[in-house]
Scaffold this active site. Structure first.
Site, PDB file in Angstrom:
ATOM      1  N   LYS A 186      37.187  46.623  46.403  1.00  7.44           N
ATOM      2  CA  LYS A 186      37.778  45.348  46.009  1.00  7.44           C
ATOM      3  C   LYS A 186      39.316  45.413  46.085  1.00  7.44           C
ATOM      4  O   LYS A 186      39.897  46.471  46.333  1.00  7.44           O
ATOM      5  CB  LYS A 186      37.297  44.970  44.609  1.00  7.44           C
ATOM      6  CG  LYS A 186      35.787  44.687  44.547  1.00  7.44           C
ATOM      7  CD  LYS A 186      35.323  43.648  45.553  1.00  7.44           C
ATOM      8  CE  LYS A 186      34.024  42.956  45.184  1.00  7.44           C
ATOM      9  NZ  LYS A 186      32.801  43.759  45.377  1.00  7.44           N
TER      10      LYS A 186
HETATM   11  C1  LIG Z   1      31.478  43.207  44.452  1.00  4.93           C
HETATM   12  C2  LIG Z   1      30.897  41.921  44.005  1.00  4.93           C
HETATM   13  C3  LIG Z   1      30.201  41.790  42.799  1.00  4.93           C
HETATM   14  C4  LIG Z   1      29.786  42.939  41.940  1.00  4.93           C
HETATM   15  O1  LIG Z   1      30.674  43.897  41.682  1.00  4.93           O
HETATM   16  P1  LIG Z   1      30.303  45.440  41.445  1.00  4.93           P
HETATM   17  O2  LIG Z   1      31.518  45.886  40.726  1.00  4.93           O
HETATM   18  O3  LIG Z   1      30.133  46.092  42.782  1.00  4.93           O
HETATM   19  O4  LIG Z   1      29.095  45.492  40.587  1.00  4.93           O
HETATM   20  C5  LIG Z   1      29.775  40.531  42.409  1.00  4.93           C
HETATM   21  N1  LIG Z   1      29.979  39.453  43.179  1.00  4.93           N
HETATM   22  C6  LIG Z   1      30.624  39.535  44.345  1.00  4.93           C
HETATM   23  C7  LIG Z   1      30.842  38.298  45.144  1.00  4.93           C
HETATM   24  C8  LIG Z   1      31.075  40.776  44.819  1.00  4.93           C
HETATM   25  O5  LIG Z   1      31.675  40.857  46.006  1.00  4.93           O
END
Ligand SMILES: *Cc1c(COP(=O)(O)O)cnc(C)c1O
Length: 400
Positions: A186
């Site tokens: 992210k």
């Molecule tokens: C990455 C992501 C999540 C979940 O995040 P994690 O930290 O990997 O559990 C939820 N929604 C979207 C759109 C994402 O890209």
């Protein structure tokens, strides 16, 4: 795109602060931690940077979404309207709290089409959840208007769009609650982690307890805490929070580089008249993690993908339509309701119905869409070289 591209001495220093005390748990141990409270510090920084009244860190973006649903009182039998293009975590969290995911079409914002949302509302609808995909944002005013008209909860899955703004406000802080993910890929990362943002004190208090076995956190001695309701362990560790603290200080720099790189690549692709770009409700607020663009037909797009693959330069050009994580077409486990734990009859029926529901409007968009990930590390020469290769592959694909 991701913060891990700029990982260095700052992250190591923050982690070392924690390692030196040895207190890697975010609660308690007030004496031995010698004033080191990385999770609390990161929560404070998040409220300041993004302008939400409250922030509750969690172990992941998925647990942040689950926590937000629970704190907003969404559960058994409630319908949550969400887009057919997202990451699997969005519907995982809906199912986890016993609610029913109602998947609807996207438009060229690459998230909820407001008209499709309106058409999906039933007496059981409780919540509308746009997913601000690929660094940009939903048509927030139009969706919020629908929530206001129908008295629905507005939850923003902003996991992919940390730092994006809409009319001057950070996405994730506009709805009743919003979530970010700090997983490894992210915009900023903790390794693993997430956060629920809200301006509502009672929602925040519920998040605070829910993520830590229901503790009310009113006592120095954790054993003396009351448990006003049941919770779980969705805590972040001090080590993860420490990494996030170093990363959040770099966010402005990440966004500046992304926007610069994005703008150059976009100008190169824009020279091909057949290329069109994703609709961005507030272009000034785009984080520019991705450049999302369209070719005129599915066949052209597939030819482009094949050409990039042949040249070995496909990585970084995401064709979500054929991807197993992001688009309903490939979510067989969801559409067959293959779960390890029992789901309610209503949840099961809703999932099985998805296997016979088609999404022609979304297919028509996703089958022509490529999202090019923008690296923080590219030099200007590398962007020009990449852009030239892409333009050549596009021109070739257009002749196919
Ligand atoms: C990455 C992501 C999540 C979940 O995040 P994690 O930290 O990997 O559990 C939820 N929604 C979207 C759109 C994402 O890209």
């Amino acid at each position: 795109m991701p913060g891990f591209e700029f990982f260095g001495a700052e992250e190591r220093k923050e982690v070392n602060d924690v390692l030196e005390t040895g207190i890697i748990m975010r609660y308690g141990f007030d004496g031995p931690r010698k004033g080191v409270w990385k999770a609390k510090e990161l929560e404070k920084a998040i409220t300041e940077v993004f302008g939400s009244k409250y922030a509750q860190l969690t172990s992941s973006g998925t647990s942040a979404l689950t926590t937000a649903f629970a704190a907003l009182g969404i559960g058994f039998g409630d319908e949550v309207i969400m887009p057919a293009f997202t990451f699997v975590a969005s519907f995982e969290a809906v199912l986890r709290v016993g609610a029913i995911p109602v998947l609807v079409d996207i438009d060229e914002t690459l998230t909820l089409n407001p008209a499709a949302v309106r058409a999906a509302i039933t007496p059981r609808t409780r919540c509308i959840m746009p997913v601000h995909m690929c660094g940009s944002m939903a048509d927030i005013d139009a969706l919020k208007q629908i929530c206001d008209e129908h008295k629905l909860i507005f939850l923003e899955d902003a996991c992919q769009s940390i730092g994006a703004t809409y009319k001057g406000r950070h996405v994730g802080t506009i709805g009743d609650a919003g979530t970010f993910s700090f997983d490894f890929v992210k915009i900023i990362t903790c390794g693993e982690g997430g956060v629920v943002l809200t301006n509502d004190e009672s929602v925040y208090t519920k998040c605070d307890g829910y993520t830590d076995h229901g503790h009310d956190h009113l006592n120095l001695d954790r054993g003396a805490d009351q448990h006003p309701f049941l919770g779980y362990n969705y805590r972040i560790s001090e080590l993860h929070a420490a990494v996030g603290l170093a990363q959040i200080r770099k966010l402005d720099k990440f966004l500046e580089i992304q926007r610069k790189n994005h703008s150059l690549l976009r100008s190169m692709l824009a020279e091909v008249p057949e290329v069109s770009f994703r609709q961005i409700p507030d272009p000034a607020g785009d984080t520019c993690t991705h450049l999302s663009w369209f070719l005129p037909t599915e066949a052209h797009t597939k030819a482009f993908v094949a050409e990039m693959k042949a040249q070995g330069v496909l990585p970084g050009n995401f064709y979500w339509y054929a991807n197993n994580w992001h688009y309903i077409k490939q979510w067989d486990h969801l559409k067959t309701a293959t779960t390890l734990h029992a789901v309610s009859d209503e949840q099961k029926a809703a999932l099985l119905k998805l296997s016979t529901t088609s999404f022609p409007a979304s297919d028509a968009i996703m089958s022509r869409c490529i999202s090019t990930a923008i690296s923080l590390l590219w030099t200007e020469d590398q962007i020009r070289e990449k852009g030239e290769k892409m333009v050549a592959a596009i021109r070739k694909a257009l002749q196919a």
